[in-house]
Structure formats: C-alpha cells, structure tokens
Design a protein around this motif. Structure first.
Motif, PDB file in Angstrom:
ATOM      1  N   GLU A   1       0.797  -1.032   0.198  1.00  0.00           N
ATOM      2  CA  GLU A   1      -0.029  -0.050  -0.011  1.00  0.00           C
ATOM      3  C   GLU A   1       0.741   1.217  -0.111  1.00  0.00           C
ATOM      4  OE1 GLU A   1      -1.834  -3.099   2.803  1.00  0.00           O
ATOM      5  OE2 GLU A   1       0.028  -2.169   2.390  1.00  0.00           O
ATOM      6  N   SER A   2       0.345   2.483  -0.615  1.00  0.00           N
ATOM      7  CA  SER A   2       1.033   3.608  -0.732  1.00  0.00           C
ATOM      8  C   SER A   2       0.008   4.837  -0.742  1.00  0.00           C
ATOM      9  CB  SER A   2       2.011   3.825  -1.728  1.00  0.00           C
ATOM     10  OG  SER A   2       1.446   3.618  -2.978  1.00  0.00           O
ATOM     11  N   GLY A   3       0.232   5.918  -0.533  1.00  0.00           N
ATOM     12  CA  GLY A   3      -0.425   7.062  -0.707  1.00  0.00           C
ATOM     13  C   GLY A   3      -1.062   7.648   0.663  1.00  0.00           C
ATOM     14  N   GLY A   4      -0.835   7.111   1.711  1.00  0.00           N
ATOM     15  CA  GLY A   4      -1.256   7.683   3.019  1.00  0.00           C
ATOM     16  C   GLY A   4      -0.695   8.921   3.520  1.00  0.00           C
ATOM     17  N   GLY A   5      -1.185   9.608   4.332  1.00  0.00           N
ATOM     18  CA  GLY A   5      -0.788  11.080   4.793  1.00  0.00           C
ATOM     19  C   GLY A   5      -1.521  11.691   5.994  1.00  0.00           C
ATOM     20  N   LEU A   6      -1.366  12.867   6.141  1.00  0.00           N
ATOM     21  CA  LEU A   6      -1.965  13.808   6.870  1.00  0.00           C
ATOM     22  C   LEU A   6      -3.077  14.666   6.057  1.00  0.00           C
ATOM     23  CD1 LEU A   6      -2.704  15.097   9.737  1.00  0.00           C
ATOM     24  CD2 LEU A   6      -0.811  16.416   9.320  1.00  0.00           C
ATOM     25  N   VAL A   7      -4.224  14.779   6.177  1.00  0.00           N
ATOM     26  CA  VAL A   7      -5.033  15.479   5.482  1.00  0.00           C
ATOM     27  C   VAL A   7      -6.153  16.228   6.443  1.00  0.00           C
ATOM     28  CG1 VAL A   7      -6.675  13.619   4.891  1.00  0.00           C
ATOM     29  CG2 VAL A   7      -6.581  15.691   3.489  1.00  0.00           C
ATOM     30  N   GLN A   8      -6.579  17.600   6.079  1.00  0.00           N
ATOM     31  CA  GLN A   8      -7.588  18.053   6.848  1.00  0.00           C
ATOM     32  C   GLN A   8      -8.959  17.426   6.475  1.00  0.00           C
ATOM     33  OE1 GLN A   8      -7.178  22.220   6.129  1.00  0.00           O
ATOM     34  NE2 GLN A   8      -5.543  22.585   7.448  1.00  0.00           N
ATOM     35  N   PRO A   9      -9.856  17.719   7.557  1.00  0.00           N
ATOM     36  CA  PRO A   9     -11.277  17.275   7.183  1.00  0.00           C
ATOM     37  C   PRO A   9     -11.919  17.859   6.073  1.00  0.00           C
ATOM     38  CG  PRO A   9     -11.137  17.676   9.490  1.00  0.00           C
ATOM     39  CD  PRO A   9      -9.866  18.273   8.982  1.00  0.00           C
TER      40      PRO A   9
END
Length: 125
Positions: free
Chosen positions: A6-14
């Motif tokens: 898997e790849s592509g995760g991260g921190l994102v705002q609501p």
C-alpha cells in the motif's frame, strides 16, 4: 508469492482527499478481488470496500459509501482507493488484501489473504 504493497497515506484536513494505491507483485492482480480494510487506534480492523476482478463492481461499507470509490488498473497490477470528503473518523491504518472471485462482496477480513503492511491515514485539522 502474492505480495501487496500500500501507498498514498498521509495527513489531510477534514473535507480533504487522498488516493491510496495497492500494488501487487508475484501474481496477476486481475485474478483476485481486492479489498481495503482499516484499523483505528484501539479498534478492530474493519472492512472498507472491495472491487471485482474486472473493476465493474465495487462494494462499500455504509460509513464510506458515497465518499470513497475504487478503481483498478490490471495492466499496471494496481488498485486504487479514492477517498473524498474525509472525516476524522476515517483515521487509521489502511490495508489491502486479496480474495478469490467467488468471495466478491465480503468485507470480512477472515475471507482475505496476502495482507500488505498498511499505510497510515490521519484526518485532522
């Protein structure tokens, strides 16, 4: 040996979006249904979605239906999970896994195998 990464995760705002990828090696992805699962801190792993071998059909958990979509590029041996309108409750480690075509529609982790290592998704302001 079937391997998924898997790849592509991260921190994102609501309200934001992320696109996760699940890449296969060692086998032809188009022979298998691919599912996405997630595990939030302190909670059990839950099924998110799965996609048929051709990519024509996909099933989603009620909690993400209408916000998440799945696609697959069998030529590139890759499956994607597009996540839109993300909410803090979507935070967790996301995993992809494989199962056989006749199992399509199940979101039970016991029906899946060849789990990837997971990618972290954090939805926070």
């Amino acid at each position: 040996q079937l391997q998924l990464v898997e790849s592509g995760g991260g921190l994102v705002q609501p309200g934001g979006s992320l696109r996760l990828s699940c890449a296969a090696s060692g086998f032809a992805l188009d022979n298998y249904v691919i599912g996405w699962f997630r595990q939030a801190p302190g909670k059990e792993r839950e099924g998110v979605s799965c996609i048929s071998t051709t990519g024509v059909s996909a099933k989603f958990a009620d909690s993400v239906n209408g916000r998440f979509t799945m696609s697959r590029d069998n030529a590139k041996n890759t499956v994607h999970l597009q996540m839109d309108s993300l909410e803090p409750g979507d935070t967790g480690v996301y995993y992809c896994a494989a199962t056989f075509p006749h199992i399509y529609g199940s979101l039970h982790e016991d029906d899946f195998f060849s789990w990837g290592q997971g990618t972290q998704v954090t939805v926070s302001s």
